[in-house]
Design a protein around this motif. Structure first.
Motif, PDB file in Angstrom:
ATOM      1  N   TYR A   1       0.833  -1.199   0.000  1.00 16.87           N
ATOM      2  CA  TYR A   1       0.000   0.000   0.000  1.00 16.87           C
ATOM      3  C   TYR A   1       0.871   1.253   0.000  1.00 16.87           C
ATOM      4  CZ  TYR A   1      -3.213   3.550   1.733  1.00 16.87           C
ATOM      5  OH  TYR A   1      -3.946   4.693   1.889  1.00 16.87           O
TER       6      TYR A   1
ATOM      7  N   SER B   1       2.769   1.641  -3.398  1.00 17.52           N
ATOM      8  CA  SER B   1       1.960   2.044  -4.540  1.00 17.52           C
ATOM      9  C   SER B   1       1.341   3.414  -4.322  1.00 17.52           C
ATOM     10  CB  SER B   1       0.872   0.998  -4.810  1.00 17.52           C
ATOM     11  OG  SER B   1       0.061   0.869  -3.677  1.00 17.52           O
ATOM     12  N   ALA B   2       1.060   3.785  -3.070  1.00 17.45           N
ATOM     13  CA  ALA B   2       0.501   5.113  -2.837  1.00 17.45           C
ATOM     14  C   ALA B   2       1.537   6.195  -3.135  1.00 17.45           C
ATOM     15  CB  ALA B   2       0.009   5.234  -1.399  1.00 17.45           C
ATOM     16  N   THR B   3       2.815   5.881  -2.854  1.00 12.25           N
ATOM     17  CA  THR B   3       3.859   6.873  -3.115  1.00 12.25           C
ATOM     18  C   THR B   3       4.145   7.012  -4.603  1.00 12.25           C
ATOM     19  OG1 THR B   3       4.814   6.069  -1.068  1.00 12.25           O
ATOM     20  CG2 THR B   3       6.136   7.611  -2.335  1.00 12.25           C
ATOM     21  N   THR B   4       4.243   5.859  -5.286  1.00 12.12           N
ATOM     22  CA  THR B   4       4.694   5.905  -6.687  1.00 12.12           C
ATOM     23  C   THR B   4       3.553   5.908  -7.684  1.00 12.12           C
ATOM     24  OG1 THR B   4       4.767   3.521  -6.734  1.00 12.12           O
ATOM     25  CG2 THR B   4       6.798   4.638  -6.116  1.00 12.12           C
ATOM     26  N   LYS B   5       2.321   5.633  -7.217  1.00 14.61           N
ATOM     27  CA  LYS B   5       1.143   5.511  -8.094  1.00 14.61           C
ATOM     28  C   LYS B   5       1.250   4.330  -9.061  1.00 14.61           C
ATOM     29  CE  LYS B   5      -0.642   9.068  -6.263  1.00 14.61           C
ATOM     30  NZ  LYS B   5      -1.498   8.740  -5.141  1.00 14.61           N
TER      31      LYS B   5
ATOM     32  N   PHE C   1       0.272   1.259  -9.093  1.00 20.08           N
ATOM     33  CA  PHE C   1      -0.547   0.226  -8.459  1.00 20.08           C
ATOM     34  C   PHE C   1      -0.401  -1.113  -9.143  1.00 20.08           C
ATOM     35  CE2 PHE C   1      -2.644   4.284  -7.718  1.00 20.08           C
ATOM     36  CZ  PHE C   1      -2.773   4.263  -6.353  1.00 20.08           C
TER      37      PHE C   1
ATOM     38  N   TYR D   1      -7.938   1.208  -5.357  1.00 19.04           N
ATOM     39  CA  TYR D   1      -6.887   2.196  -5.617  1.00 19.04           C
ATOM     40  C   TYR D   1      -6.348   2.063  -7.040  1.00 19.04           C
ATOM     41  CZ  TYR D   1      -6.971   2.954  -0.603  1.00 19.04           C
ATOM     42  OH  TYR D   1      -7.368   3.249   0.670  1.00 19.04           O
ATOM     43  N   GLY D   2      -6.154   0.824  -7.508  1.00 14.35           N
ATOM     44  CA  GLY D   2      -5.585   0.609  -8.833  1.00 14.35           C
ATOM     45  C   GLY D   2      -6.525   1.060  -9.934  1.00 14.35           C
TER      46      GLY D   2
ATOM     47  N   SER E   1      -7.537   4.659  -9.867  1.00 13.24           N
ATOM     48  CA  SER E   1      -6.616   5.667 -10.383  1.00 13.24           C
ATOM     49  C   SER E   1      -6.447   5.519 -11.894  1.00 13.24           C
ATOM     50  CB  SER E   1      -5.253   5.529  -9.706  1.00 13.24           C
ATOM     51  OG  SER E   1      -4.598   4.380 -10.187  1.00 13.24           O
TER      52      SER E   1
ATOM     53  N   SER F   1      -8.053   8.312 -16.180  1.00 18.39           N
ATOM     54  CA  SER F   1      -7.157   8.662 -17.270  1.00 18.39           C
ATOM     55  C   SER F   1      -7.645   8.111 -18.608  1.00 18.39           C
ATOM     56  CB  SER F   1      -5.751   8.130 -16.977  1.00 18.39           C
ATOM     57  OG  SER F   1      -5.802   6.732 -16.853  1.00 18.39           O
TER      58      SER F   1
END
Lengths: 248, 258
Positions: free
Chosen positions: A200, A203-207, A209, B102-103, B106, B110
């Protein structure tokens, strides 16, 4: 052939998973290590509770039996996440109260120990039931014969009941081991940095996912597939000398 | 009934009643009188029940083709089904929920055509992801159970239907599926209880079911234990209801016990 964009994406995915600091590989592996340690510890503690619980439920006095029934029923009816929260607060709170009343300093218990104790209590309830089923499946004549020989009950458990119940209890115990590895993820909710929490954060830091989640899932799958393979070997060993039920 | 009330058990019941009375009297339950929290609690319980029912139904509907594919499909159908079941059963549900929320959450903004579609207002909320994740989880676990159930239907039944010249789909609908479903019914109660017990996970993606509600109360009031006790009681009550419901369902079906 890979297109340019795909090649860049693959390269950056490898960079993100690299072990040295710009990559998050080391964080994920540390999380995996924590998960495995907590799962092993909880399973071991659960086994100790489960073995005592199973023998207590079958051969204990009426009060032991009733108390164990209450324990297994409540733990199996309430979500693990809720139990983790309740035990997490109760365990640290009670321990600190006890320490203060003995005139000692308040302690901060390490998250790993708390995780092991909490998941171990949960595992214990399930293992009690599985092991009890395993003991019940041991042919009664075997135990009666041992009693007739005047074998003391601890020796009886060690020499007769436990070896004979192993094969019966293994499939259920294998399932519980897989549950234990997956339940460690629940500790992420109360902030332990095991594998799910590490994923978590990464992936939250680097996006990224779709790099970290599949990577972590592969690690979990790796644990579960390796365990399944090893348990299969173990079961074959435990069933040595028994006739194959399938008649092959 | 006479067996139940043995002397030691009466003592235990009295002790338990004393414990409950102590909890009721000396713990702080004043927050329960607040109408705002009462509404939240009722809404939370309702949402929990709703999630369990909807995801169990969707999951079972998905599990039937997955089980069938593994039991009888050619390799290009059965292999993906088996991989799906292995991945779902081998990874933590919390991780699956977070990956979807989240995946995908996000990724979707886009993609222009998704943003312009009519579904977008729903895709911006959390509950579709929760429902999809929990349904897929049921599909994965029950797909494996259905595989065994399809394989467990006696071969003679299927051969007899074939010998009568029944087309494959009619055979599935009239013979194979009903008998397979009958086999899974006893395990379904336990699976529903497990599903109830995994619903608190969706509180991590902002869905206000009963677990999230008590979390909110704890944050607002700084009361730690009491809301958690209420939560445990609510889940035990719901588990009891599910067990009774399935016992009633099973009792309606005539069975022959050897």
């Amino acid at each position: 052939m890979m297109s340019g964009v795909e090649a860049i994406a693959a390269a950056s995915a490898l960079d993100l998973l690299a072990l040295s600091p710009p990559g998050w590989g080391a964080t994920l592996l540390a999380g995996l290590g924590n998960s495995v340690i907590i799962a092993l510890g909880a399973y071991g503690l659960g086994f100790a509770i489960g073995l005592c619980g199973a023998f207590g439920k079958l051969y204990g006095g009426p009060i032991t039996k009733d108390l164990l029934a209450v324990y297994t029923t409540i733990v199996r009816a309430v979500p693990e996440l809720v139990l983790i929260l309740i035990l997490f607060y109760a365990f640290t709170g009670l321990l600190n109260q006890a320490l203060l009343s003995w005139g000692m300093e308040r302690v901060q218990i390490s998250p790993i120990i708390t995780g092991i104790v909490v998941l171990g209590v949960v595992q214990g309830a399930y293992q009690t039931e599985v092991l009890r089923g395993g003991i019940l499946a041991v042919p009664a004549g075997q135990i009666e014969a041992a009693r007739a020989m005047g074998m003391p009950s601890v020796t009886l458990a060690r020499r007769i009941t436990i070896p004979l119940m192993t094969a019966n209890a293994l499939p259920g115990m294998a399932n519980l081991w897989l549950n234990a590895t997956k339940d460690t993820a629940l500790l992420a909710v109360i902030g332990f940095s095991e594998l799910t929490k590490a994923t978590y954060q990464a992936s939250a830091t680097t996006k990224a996912f779709f790099v970290f989640y599949p990577a972590a899932m592969a690690l979990y799958l790796g644990i579960s597939l390796t365990s399944t393979f090893l348990i299969g070997r173990l079961e074959k060993w435990a069933r040595r000398g028994q006739r194959d039920v399938r008649g092959q | 009934m006479k067996d139940f009330f043995k002397p030691h058990r009466i003592v235990l019941i009295v002790l338990a009643a004393a414990l409950v009375a102590w909890c009721a009297l000396s713990l702080n339950w004043t927050w329960l009188a607040n109408p705002k929290y009462q509404l939240l609690i009722v809404q939370g319980i309702w949402r929990t029940i709703w999630i369990v029912v909807v995801t169990m139904v969707i999951g079972m509907v998905l599990a039937i083709p997955i089980g069938l594919a593994q039991a009888a499909g050619p390799w290009y159908v059965s292999a993906p089904a088996r991989v799906f079941c292995t991945v779902i059963r081998g990874t933590p549900l919390l991780m699956q929920i977070w990956l979807l929320y989240y995946g995908l959450g996000s990724l979707f903004p886009s993609i222009p055509w998704i943003k312009q579609s009519d579904l977008w207002p729903y895709l911006r909320q959390a509950w579709p992801y929760a429902v999809v994740a929990l349904s897929l989880s049921v599909a994965g676990y029950e797909g494996e159970v259905m595989r065994g159930a399809f394989k467990g239907v006696p071969h003679g039944q299927l051969e007899a239907a074939k010998a009568m010249g029944m087309p494959p789909f009619t055979l599935l609908r009239r013979i194979w599926l009903p008998q397979a479903l009958q086999r899974v019914l006893p395990t379904l109660g336990g699976e529903t209880v497990s599903q109830l017990k995994s619903t608190p996970l969706v509180s991590t993606i902002t869905i206000m079911e009963i677990y999230a509600v008590t979390g909110r109360i704890r944050q607002d009031t700084f009361i730690i234990y009491e809301p958690l006790l209420l939560l445990a009681v609510v889940y035990m009550g719901l588990t009891g209801l599910i067990v009774l419901l399935f016992r009633w369902l099973e009792g309606r079906r005539p069975t022959r016990t050897a």
